[in-house]
Design a protein around this motif. Structure first.
Motif, PDB file in Angstrom:
ATOM      1  N   ILE A  83      23.290  11.348 -81.356  1.00 25.68           N
ATOM      2  CA  ILE A  83      24.249  10.334 -81.923  1.00 25.68           C
ATOM      3  C   ILE A  83      24.795   9.790 -81.049  1.00 25.68           C
ATOM      4  CG2 ILE A  83      25.833   9.988 -83.711  1.00 25.68           C
ATOM      5  CD1 ILE A  83      25.376  12.543 -85.183  1.00 25.68           C
ATOM      6  N   ILE A  84      24.880   8.476 -80.776  1.00 23.60           N
ATOM      7  CA  ILE A  84      25.599   7.588 -80.011  1.00 23.60           C
ATOM      8  C   ILE A  84      26.811   7.023 -80.820  1.00 23.60           C
ATOM      9  CG2 ILE A  84      26.015   5.590 -78.433  1.00 23.60           C
ATOM     10  CD1 ILE A  84      22.683   5.796 -78.040  1.00 23.60           C
ATOM     11  N   TYR A  85      27.938   7.438 -80.910  1.00 22.91           N
ATOM     12  CA  TYR A  85      29.041   6.821 -81.955  1.00 22.91           C
ATOM     13  C   TYR A  85      29.678   5.692 -81.482  1.00 22.91           C
ATOM     14  CZ  TYR A  85      29.058  11.720 -83.639  1.00 22.91           C
ATOM     15  OH  TYR A  85      28.616  12.864 -84.322  1.00 22.91           O
ATOM     16  N   ARG A 143      26.923   4.110 -71.526  1.00 21.15           N
ATOM     17  CA  ARG A 143      25.993   4.692 -70.780  1.00 21.15           C
ATOM     18  C   ARG A 143      25.815   6.075 -70.877  1.00 21.15           C
ATOM     19  NH1 ARG A 143      23.766   0.743 -66.288  1.00 21.15           N
ATOM     20  NH2 ARG A 143      24.468  -1.395 -67.336  1.00 21.15           N
ATOM     21  N   VAL A 144      27.173   6.819 -70.746  1.00 17.67           N
ATOM     22  CA  VAL A 144      27.455   8.183 -70.741  1.00 17.67           C
ATOM     23  C   VAL A 144      27.180   8.715 -72.120  1.00 17.67           C
ATOM     24  CG1 VAL A 144      28.992  10.071 -70.374  1.00 17.67           C
ATOM     25  CG2 VAL A 144      29.222   8.093 -68.752  1.00 17.67           C
ATOM     26  N   ALA A 145      27.585   7.940 -72.995  1.00 24.02           N
ATOM     27  CA  ALA A 145      27.304   8.470 -74.540  1.00 24.02           C
ATOM     28  C   ALA A 145      25.729   8.298 -74.740  1.00 24.02           C
ATOM     29  CB  ALA A 145      28.260   7.291 -75.354  1.00 24.02           C
ATOM     30  N   ILE A 146      25.290   7.402 -73.931  1.00 21.07           N
ATOM     31  CA  ILE A 146      23.740   7.388 -74.432  1.00 21.07           C
ATOM     32  C   ILE A 146      23.187   8.578 -73.672  1.00 21.07           C
ATOM     33  CG2 ILE A 146      21.523   6.030 -73.764  1.00 21.07           C
ATOM     34  CD1 ILE A 146      23.369   3.397 -73.866  1.00 21.07           C
ATOM     35  N   ALA A 147      23.473   8.930 -72.297  1.00 18.56           N
ATOM     36  CA  ALA A 147      22.793   9.893 -71.748  1.00 18.56           C
ATOM     37  C   ALA A 147      22.791  11.244 -72.563  1.00 18.56           C
ATOM     38  CB  ALA A 147      23.511  10.059 -70.526  1.00 18.56           C
ATOM     39  N   ARG A 148      24.189  11.355 -73.044  1.00 22.66           N
ATOM     40  CA  ARG A 148      24.548  12.298 -73.883  1.00 22.66           C
ATOM     41  C   ARG A 148      23.475  12.703 -75.058  1.00 22.66           C
ATOM     42  NH1 ARG A 148      30.321  12.536 -76.139  1.00 22.66           N
ATOM     43  NH2 ARG A 148      29.361  11.090 -77.223  1.00 22.66           N
ATOM     44  N   ALA A 149      23.284  11.622 -75.773  1.00 18.20           N
ATOM     45  CA  ALA A 149      22.803  11.487 -76.845  1.00 18.20           C
ATOM     46  C   ALA A 149      21.069  11.711 -76.732  1.00 18.20           C
ATOM     47  CB  ALA A 149      22.788  10.157 -77.584  1.00 18.20           C
ATOM     48  N   LEU A 158      20.475   8.386 -83.391  1.00 19.60           N
ATOM     49  CA  LEU A 158      21.160   7.399 -84.094  1.00 19.60           C
ATOM     50  C   LEU A 158      22.374   6.709 -83.526  1.00 19.60           C
ATOM     51  CD1 LEU A 158      21.717  10.065 -87.306  1.00 19.60           C
ATOM     52  CD2 LEU A 158      20.093   8.000 -87.151  1.00 19.60           C
ATOM     53  N   ALA A 159      22.318   5.484 -83.561  1.00 18.97           N
ATOM     54  CA  ALA A 159      23.366   4.775 -82.911  1.00 18.97           C
ATOM     55  C   ALA A 159      23.973   3.824 -83.672  1.00 18.97           C
ATOM     56  CB  ALA A 159      22.700   3.995 -81.688  1.00 18.97           C
ATOM     57  N   ASP A 160      25.452   3.846 -83.568  1.00 15.71           N
ATOM     58  CA  ASP A 160      26.566   2.975 -84.385  1.00 15.71           C
ATOM     59  C   ASP A 160      27.174   2.042 -83.503  1.00 15.71           C
ATOM     60  OD1 ASP A 160      27.839   2.069 -86.827  1.00 15.71           O
ATOM     61  OD2 ASP A 160      29.233   3.799 -86.497  1.00 15.71           O
ATOM     62  N   GLU A 161      27.079   0.740 -83.684  1.00 19.17           N
ATOM     63  CA  GLU A 161      27.489  -0.291 -82.851  1.00 19.17           C
ATOM     64  C   GLU A 161      27.499   0.036 -81.354  1.00 19.17           C
ATOM     65  OE1 GLU A 161      27.932  -3.038 -84.337  1.00 19.17           O
ATOM     66  OE2 GLU A 161      28.599  -2.597 -86.429  1.00 19.17           O
ATOM     67  N   PRO A 162      26.090   0.377 -81.032  1.00 13.04           N
ATOM     68  CA  PRO A 162      26.317   0.603 -79.630  1.00 13.04           C
ATOM     69  C   PRO A 162      26.703  -0.359 -78.505  1.00 13.04           C
ATOM     70  CG  PRO A 162      23.914   0.441 -80.321  1.00 13.04           C
ATOM     71  CD  PRO A 162      24.879   0.265 -81.587  1.00 13.04           C
ATOM     72  N   THR A 163      26.473  -1.581 -79.056  1.00 12.62           N
ATOM     73  CA  THR A 163      26.607  -2.908 -77.954  1.00 12.62           C
ATOM     74  C   THR A 163      27.754  -3.741 -78.380  1.00 12.62           C
ATOM     75  OG1 THR A 163      25.093  -4.140 -79.199  1.00 12.62           O
ATOM     76  CG2 THR A 163      24.300  -2.989 -77.352  1.00 12.62           C
ATOM     77  N   ILE A 175      20.800  -2.093 -74.653  1.00  8.15           N
ATOM     78  CA  ILE A 175      19.682  -1.960 -75.888  1.00  8.15           C
ATOM     79  C   ILE A 175      18.262  -1.671 -75.209  1.00  8.15           C
ATOM     80  CG2 ILE A 175      19.378  -4.493 -76.105  1.00  8.15           C
ATOM     81  CD1 ILE A 175      19.454  -1.932 -78.675  1.00  8.15           C
ATOM     82  N   GLU A 176      18.193  -2.345 -74.260  1.00  4.62           N
ATOM     83  CA  GLU A 176      16.847  -2.078 -73.280  1.00  4.62           C
ATOM     84  C   GLU A 176      16.850  -0.546 -72.823  1.00  4.62           C
ATOM     85  OE1 GLU A 176      16.406  -5.075 -70.511  1.00  4.62           O
ATOM     86  OE2 GLU A 176      16.259  -6.674 -72.031  1.00  4.62           O
ATOM     87  N   ILE A 177      17.680   0.178 -72.459  1.00  2.00           N
ATOM     88  CA  ILE A 177      17.944   1.377 -71.770  1.00  2.00           C
ATOM     89  C   ILE A 177      17.618   2.337 -73.103  1.00  2.00           C
ATOM     90  CG2 ILE A 177      19.376   3.409 -71.222  1.00  2.00           C
ATOM     91  CD1 ILE A 177      20.598   1.179 -69.171  1.00  2.00           C
ATOM     92  N   ILE A 178      18.454   2.077 -74.379  1.00  2.00           N
ATOM     93  CA  ILE A 178      18.328   2.873 -75.461  1.00  2.00           C
ATOM     94  C   ILE A 178      16.765   2.621 -75.773  1.00  2.00           C
ATOM     95  CG2 ILE A 178      19.051   3.327 -77.884  1.00  2.00           C
ATOM     96  CD1 ILE A 178      21.650   2.146 -77.119  1.00  2.00           C
ATOM     97  N   MET A 179      16.165   1.580 -76.127  1.00  2.00           N
ATOM     98  CA  MET A 179      14.871   1.725 -76.460  1.00  2.00           C
ATOM     99  C   MET A 179      13.901   2.188 -75.743  1.00  2.00           C
ATOM    100  SD  MET A 179      15.180  -2.380 -78.306  1.00  2.00           S
ATOM    101  CE  MET A 179      13.853  -2.158 -79.493  1.00  2.00           C
ATOM    102  N   ARG A 180      14.161   1.870 -74.410  1.00  2.00           N
ATOM    103  CA  ARG A 180      13.043   2.477 -73.489  1.00  2.00           C
ATOM    104  C   ARG A 180      13.088   3.835 -73.415  1.00  2.00           C
ATOM    105  NH1 ARG A 180      14.687   0.371 -68.498  1.00  2.00           N
ATOM    106  NH2 ARG A 180      15.498   2.352 -67.992  1.00  2.00           N
ATOM    107  N   THR A 181      14.419   4.670 -73.413  1.00  2.00           N
ATOM    108  CA  THR A 181      14.708   5.964 -73.276  1.00  2.00           C
ATOM    109  C   THR A 181      13.927   6.807 -74.599  1.00  2.00           C
ATOM    110  OG1 THR A 181      16.445   5.356 -72.275  1.00  2.00           O
ATOM    111  CG2 THR A 181      16.195   7.636 -72.729  1.00  2.00           C
ATOM    112  N   ALA A 182      14.265   5.947 -75.891  1.00  2.00           N
ATOM    113  CA  ALA A 182      13.859   6.596 -77.127  1.00  2.00           C
ATOM    114  C   ALA A 182      12.216   6.827 -76.899  1.00  2.00           C
ATOM    115  CB  ALA A 182      14.258   5.654 -78.241  1.00  2.00           C
ATOM    116  N   LYS A 183      11.565   5.552 -76.608  1.00  2.00           N
ATOM    117  CA  LYS A 183       9.870   5.416 -76.558  1.00  2.00           C
ATOM    118  C   LYS A 183       9.600   6.612 -75.595  1.00  2.00           C
ATOM    119  CE  LYS A 183       8.318   1.779 -77.664  1.00  2.00           C
ATOM    120  NZ  LYS A 183       8.353   0.070 -77.757  1.00  2.00           N
ATOM    121  N   GLU A 184      10.162   6.645 -74.567  1.00  2.00           N
ATOM    122  CA  GLU A 184       9.646   7.789 -73.297  1.00  2.00           C
ATOM    123  C   GLU A 184       9.809   9.091 -73.956  1.00  2.00           C
ATOM    124  OE1 GLU A 184      11.345   5.418 -69.303  1.00  2.00           O
ATOM    125  OE2 GLU A 184      12.422   7.194 -69.983  1.00  2.00           O
ATOM    126  N   ASN A 185      10.757   9.364 -74.836  1.00  2.00           N
ATOM    127  CA  ASN A 185      10.820  10.692 -75.286  1.00  2.00           C
ATOM    128  C   ASN A 185      10.071  10.906 -76.489  1.00  2.00           C
ATOM    129  OD1 ASN A 185      12.412  11.343 -72.978  1.00  2.00           O
ATOM    130  ND2 ASN A 185      14.534  11.100 -74.165  1.00  2.00           N
TER     131      ASN A 185
END
Ligand SMILES: Nc1ncnc2c1ncn2[C@@H]1O[C@H](COP(=O)(O)OP(=O)(O)OP(=O)(O)O)[C@@H](O)[C@H]1O
Ligand SMILES: [Mg+2]
Length: 212
Positions: A83-85, A143-149, A158-163, A175-185
């Motif tokens: 979760i990215i709060y 980005r730290v919050a993204i890394a943790r999620a 899940l991400a709430d208002e990440p940007t 947003i590109e980092i979140i989408m790309r990382t989700a795809k890779e995983n």
């Protein structure tokens, strides 16, 4: 992988939102858009198993989380959901790297420092590993919050208002980092936002009407 059916959500007995069906396949990326107060965060919190439903079912990889006890829901969340709060929830007294290590500890997983450093590197903030959250810019903290999620490659992110607090340049990057990382995983991704800048990135957008 995510399947909502006839879900009514609210606080106490007051309903705020009803959804007929929502299906997200494994690896699918969905955006929930809509006005302030329309129920985006409410839906995200219900999918996370943080907010109990009034009625209906929410299945994640075949497990109906509405049928789980609170303890089992917490356990399920730790294993399956990143979760990215909106308010990033970083621990202020811990360095960036220790915030990530704490995430392993919290979910009962083995502490993988190499993976944590790799994620910081991927997100371009490896040099901030020993910084405290207050010493970071908003975009760096995001980005730290993204890394943790994404650290433990959860099936669902899940991400709430990440940007919404980022300038245009950081918004695009984040947003590109979140989408790309989700795809890779291979993670499925569900984002809730009123940030109109995100809409063009998504093929699947659900609009929530303004509350009456
Ligand atoms: N803890 C709560 N107790 C009672 N009502 C709440 C609570 N949290 C939210 N609500 C109500 O539920 C409705 C939906 O709120 P929610 O936070 O889901 O909206 P949102 O779409 O995420 O808005 P925003 O874009 O401002 O974040 C609002 O009418 C809000 O007042
Ligand atoms: Mg919200």
């Amino acid at each position: 992988m995510l399947s909502l059916k006839d879900v009514t959500l609210g606080y106490g007995k007051t309903p705020v939102l009803h959804m007929g069906t929502l299906e997200i396949p494994q690896g699918g990326q969905f955006l929930i858009s809509g006005a302030s107060g329309s129920g985006k965060t409410t839906l995200l919190y219900a999918v996370a198993g943080i907010l109990p439903v009034i009625s209906g079912s929410i299945a994640i990889n075949g497990t109906d989380i509405t049928k789980l006890s609170e303890t089992n829901r917490d356990h399920f969340r730790g294993k399956n959901i990143g979760i990215i709060y909106q308010t990033l929830h970083l621990v202020r007294s811990l360095s960036v790297i220790d915030n990530l290590m704490l995430a392993f500890f919290a979910s009962g997983a083995k502490q993988d420092r190499g993976r944590a450093l790799h994620m910081l590197h991927r997100l371009g903030i490896e040099d901030k590993k020993d910084a405290l959250p207050e010493q970071l810019s908003q975009g760096q903290a995001q980005r730290v919050a993204i890394a943790r999620a994404v650290l433990q490659k959860p099936p669902l992110i899940l991400a709430d208002e990440p940007t919404s607090s980022l300038d245009d340049k950081s918004c695009g990057k984040v947003i590109e980092i979140i989408m790309r990382t989700a795809k890779e995983n291979g993670s499925s991704l569900l984002i809730a936002t009123h940030d109109q800048r995100l809409t063009p990135y998504f093929a699947n957008v659900m609009y929530f009407e303004e509350a009456p």
